[in-house]
Design an enzyme around this catalytic site. Structure first.
Site, PDB file in Angstrom:
ATOM      1  N   LYS A  37       0.841  -1.200   0.000  1.00 31.50           N
ATOM      2  CA  LYS A  37       0.000   0.000   0.000  1.00 31.50           C
ATOM      3  C   LYS A  37       0.875   1.248   0.000  1.00 31.50           C
ATOM      4  CE  LYS A  37      -0.430  -0.044   5.052  1.00 31.50           C
ATOM      5  NZ  LYS A  37      -1.365  -0.092   6.205  1.00 31.50           N
ATOM      6  N   ARG A 135     -10.651  -0.334  15.543  1.00 27.93           N
ATOM      7  CA  ARG A 135     -10.741   0.470  14.333  1.00 27.93           C
ATOM      8  C   ARG A 135     -11.883  -0.053  13.473  1.00 27.93           C
ATOM      9  NH1 ARG A 135      -5.164   1.389  11.183  1.00 27.93           N
ATOM     10  NH2 ARG A 135      -5.459  -0.834  10.709  1.00 27.93           N
ATOM     11  N   TYR A 271      11.749  31.730   1.779  1.00 25.90           N
ATOM     12  CA  TYR A 271      10.533  32.330   2.324  1.00 25.90           C
ATOM     13  C   TYR A 271      10.675  32.666   3.807  1.00 25.90           C
ATOM     14  CZ  TYR A 271       7.822  30.848  -1.797  1.00 25.90           C
ATOM     15  OH  TYR A 271       7.328  30.685  -3.064  1.00 25.90           O
ATOM     16  N   MET A 319       7.857  24.531  -1.720  1.00 26.44           N
ATOM     17  CA  MET A 319       7.034  23.453  -2.261  1.00 26.44           C
ATOM     18  C   MET A 319       7.824  22.560  -3.217  1.00 26.44           C
ATOM     19  SD  MET A 319       3.427  23.563  -4.364  1.00 26.44           S
ATOM     20  CE  MET A 319       2.414  24.000  -2.948  1.00 26.44           C
TER      21      MET A 319
END
Length: 377
Positions: A37, A135, A271, A319
Site C-alpha cells: 500500500k 478500528r 521564504y 514546495m
C-alpha cells in the site's frame, strides 16, 4: 534519463534481502502477503510487487481500490486484498477485477452479494475481526459467529479468509499483543467447533513477525502480512534495539544541485526570513520540496550528504525547491545530494528524520510523492 533533478533511489537487493528475512522467520509452509500500500511505502508498488512475487509472495495487500487496480493491470492473476474499507459503490469494480475485499458487517456483505449475483461472478472476501485495535471489525463473540453464519449463506461471496490486526506488537512488553492473539485464537477455535473454516487466517504484521513467531500464539495462522520491514525499517526503536533480524535500507531520497550562488552577508534565504546570512554564503539550490515529501519543518534542522561531506539544509523548504549551505564543502552544480537514506554515505536514514519530526519512518517514506521518479539499482 531523469525527468527531474530529484528522485527516489530504491535498492532492489535490499528488497530481496528483507523479503528473505521474512521467509526465514515465518513457518516454512506459511503464505506471505507482501503489503505494498501507499506505493509500496514509497518504493514504487509495481516494481516492489514484482520483486516480492519473484521471491515467493503469494498475495499482495493494499489499502484502497485505486492501488489494487494499478497492480491488477500488471499482475492479472495475482491475489490482491484490499485491507481497507471498500465503499459499496466499488463492488462491481472489485468483482470485475477479481479483487478480494475486507468485510466487517453483514450489511456490506449483503450489498456485495447482490452485486456479485447480478454480475454472475463471485467476490472473494476476508472477514475483519477487532481484537483490540478498535478500528474496524466484528467483535470476537457469539453474536459475530451468528453474523458470519449469515454471511456464509449469502450467494455470490467466497469467504476466503479471516484476520485481525495487532495494534501494539512493537512494544517492549507484549501483553496487549498476546491478549489480542488469545482472543483471535479462541474465536477461530469457536468457529472450528462449528465447522466454519477459512483458507487464510492472518494477524501478524511486521511487528508480529519480528517478535511473536517464537511462541505458540501463531499456531492457527497460515498467512503473514509484512509491511514496513520489507522496506528496511523496524516497527519501533525498541524492536530495532532488541531484534536479531538484520534489515537493510531500501529507500534513499536524492537530488542534484541545480545552481550554486554566492549570497552576501546580511541577506535572508528563501521564504519568511528564516535563514540570515551572517557571512558570505555559498548556497546550493535543489529541485526538491515539500510537495515531493521533504517535510517543510526540516529546514534549518538537518544535514545532508554531498560527496561524503555534511552540509546543512537552510531556510524553509519550499514546495518544489530547497537550499543547502556549501561553505567549506567541495561541491559543484550537478552533484548528488542525499537527503536521507544510505548510511554509508553519512546521510540520515528515514527513521532519524522521523525522530526529528516526532513521527515514524512509515510517514517519512510513504509520503514521498509519485512525481519523484523511482530509480532502481
Amino acid at each position: 534519463m531523469l525527468k527531474r533533478a530529484s528522485f527516489v533511489e530504491v535498492d532492489t537487493a535490499s528488497l530481496r534481502h528483507n523479503f528473505s528475512a521474512v521467509k526465514s522467520i515465518v513457518p516454512k509452509d506459511a503464505h506471505i502477503m507482501a503489503v505494498v500500500k501507499a506505493n509500496a511505502y514509497g518504493a514504487g508498488a509495481i516494481k516492489a510487487s514484482e520483486i516480492f512475487l519473484q521471491e515467493g509472495a503469494n498475495y499482495l495487500g493494499v489499502a484502497a481500490l485505486d492501488e489494487a487496480l494499478e497492480l491488477r493491470s500488471h499482475f492479472p492473476k495475482t491475489p490482491i486484498l484490499i485491507l481497507g474499507y471498500s465503499p459499496n459503490t466499488n463492488a462491481s469494480m472489485l468483482i470485475d477485477n477479481d479483487l478480494s475485499a475486507m468485510i466487517f458487517s453483514l450489511e456490506q456483505a449483503e450489498v456485495f452479494s447482490q452485486m456479485a449475483l447480478k454480475s454472475q461472478k463471485r467476490l472473494k472476501i476476508h472477514l475483519k475481526i477487532d481484537t483490540g485495535m478498535h478500528r474496524l471489525g466484528l467483535e470476537p463473540n457469539f453474536k459475530s459467529i451468528e453474523i458470519i453464519k449469515k454471511i456464509r449463506a449469502l450467494k455470490g461471496l467466497e469467504i476466503e479468509g479471516i484476520f485481525t490486526h495487532l495494534s501494539n506488537a512493537d512494544a517492549k512488553i507484549k501483553t496487549h499483543a498476546k491478549n489480542q492473539m488469545k482472543a483471535f485464537n479462541a474465536f477461530l477455535e469457536q468457529l472450528l467447533d462449528q465447522k466454519i473454516e477459512f483458507q487464510y487466517r492472518h494477524a501478524y504484521n511486521s511487528a508480529g513477525i519480528l517478535s511473536l513467531c517464537n511462541g505458540n500464539e501463531n499456531r492457527l495462522l497460515n498467512l503473514y502480512r509484512p509491511g514496513i520491514m520489507l522496506y528496511g525499517f523496524y516497527p519501533s526503536n525498541e524492536m530495532k534495539e532488541s531484534c536479531p533480524t538484520i534489515l537493510k535500507n531500501v529507500i534513499s531520497l536524492k537530488a542534484q544541485i541545480v545552481q550554486i550562488r554566492s549570497v552576501k552577508k546580511g541577506e535572508f534565504i528563501g521564504y519568511g526570513e528564516h535563514f540570515y546570512t551572517n557571512e558570505e554564503t555559498l548556497v546550493g539550490v535543489l529541485a526538491l520540496g515539500y510537495a515531493d515529501g521533504l517535510m517543510r519543518a526540516l529546514g534549518n534542522r538537518i544535514q545532508v550528504a554531498i560527496n561524503n561531506q555534511l552540509a546543512p539544509l537552510i531556510g524553509k523548504v519550499c514546495m518544489d525547491q530547497c537550499f543547502v549551505k556549501l561553505n567549506d564543502i567541495q561541491a559543484k552544480e550537478g552533484d548528488e545530494v542525499i537527503l536521507f537514506g544510505d548510511k554509508s554515505a553519512r546521510a540520515n536514514d528515514a527513521s532519524e528524520i522521523a525522530a526529528l519530526l516526532n513521527t515514524i519512518a512509515y510517514e517519512t517514506i510513504s509520503t514521498l510523492s509519485k512525481r519523484l521518479e523511482r530509480v532502481y539499482i
